[in-house]
Design a protein around this motif. Structure first.
Motif, PDB file in Angstrom:
ATOM      1  N   GLY A  46       0.818  -1.210   0.000  1.00 27.13           N
ATOM      2  CA  GLY A  46       0.000   0.000   0.000  1.00 27.13           C
ATOM      3  C   GLY A  46       0.851   1.259   0.000  1.00 27.13           C
ATOM      4  O   GLY A  46       0.506   2.259  -0.636  1.00 27.13           O
ATOM      5  N   ASP A  47       1.986   1.219   0.715  1.00 23.17           N
ATOM      6  CA  ASP A  47       2.912   2.358   0.721  1.00 23.17           C
ATOM      7  C   ASP A  47       3.442   2.611  -0.685  1.00 23.17           C
ATOM      8  O   ASP A  47       3.587   3.748  -1.119  1.00 23.17           O
ATOM      9  N   SER A  69       2.786  -4.691  -7.550  1.00 22.73           N
ATOM     10  CA  SER A  69       3.196  -6.065  -7.247  1.00 22.73           C
ATOM     11  C   SER A  69       4.219  -6.569  -8.258  1.00 22.73           C
ATOM     12  O   SER A  69       5.173  -7.253  -7.895  1.00 22.73           O
ATOM     13  N   HIS A  70       4.036  -6.221  -9.523  1.00 23.17           N
ATOM     14  CA  HIS A  70       4.981  -6.621 -10.570  1.00 23.17           C
ATOM     15  C   HIS A  70       6.367  -6.029 -10.302  1.00 23.17           C
ATOM     16  O   HIS A  70       7.377  -6.736 -10.360  1.00 23.17           O
ATOM     17  N   HIS A  71       6.412  -4.735 -10.001  1.00 26.30           N
ATOM     18  CA  HIS A  71       7.704  -4.087  -9.732  1.00 26.30           C
ATOM     19  C   HIS A  71       8.369  -4.683  -8.494  1.00 26.30           C
ATOM     20  O   HIS A  71       9.576  -4.950  -8.492  1.00 26.30           O
ATOM     21  N   ILE A  72       7.589  -4.909  -7.460  1.00 32.27           N
ATOM     22  CA  ILE A  72       8.152  -5.484  -6.232  1.00 32.27           C
ATOM     23  C   ILE A  72       8.642  -6.904  -6.484  1.00 32.27           C
ATOM     24  O   ILE A  72       9.697  -7.298  -5.989  1.00 32.27           O
ATOM     25  N   LYS A  73       7.892  -7.658  -7.280  1.00 34.41           N
ATOM     26  CA  LYS A  73       8.309  -9.024  -7.617  1.00 34.41           C
ATOM     27  C   LYS A  73       9.668  -9.016  -8.310  1.00 34.41           C
ATOM     28  O   LYS A  73      10.548  -9.816  -7.985  1.00 34.41           O
ATOM     29  N   LEU A  74       9.864  -8.093  -9.247  1.00 32.89           N
ATOM     30  CA  LEU A  74      11.156  -8.000  -9.940  1.00 32.89           C
ATOM     31  C   LEU A  74      12.287  -7.649  -8.972  1.00 32.89           C
ATOM     32  O   LEU A  74      13.387  -8.190  -9.061  1.00 32.89           O
TER      33      LEU A  74
END
Length: 82
Positions: A25-26, A39-44
């Protein structure tokens, strides 16, 4: 280092660095991106092992993997005097 080649991912890394730890959320609030895109960016970032994830209940919290950042930093230092 495709993981750090995107300005959104760099912003996420900077935010994690400032706060020490963030939840998805942040990241949404910081970037203004949709939840699936965040979520995609964090997954990478997690796959690159620059960011670590811990789960608490239904929430995921993300922090920098400081050991891997030290390795990356050491790698780039060799180019400092060139």
């Amino acid at each position: 280092m495709n993981a750090i080649a995107d300005r959104c991912r760099l912003s996420i890394l900077q935010e994690i660095s400032r706060k020490g730890e963030v939840c998805c959320g942040d990241v949404q609030g910081l970037t203004g991106l949709s939840q699936p895109t965040c979520s995609h960016h964090i997954k990478l970032l997690c796959e690159s092992k620059l960011v670590e994830c811990r789960k608490e209940g239904r929430n995921h919290y993300f922090a920098l993997n400081k050991n891997n950042f030290k390795k990356v930093s050491s790698f780039f230092e060799q180019f400092h005097d060139t």
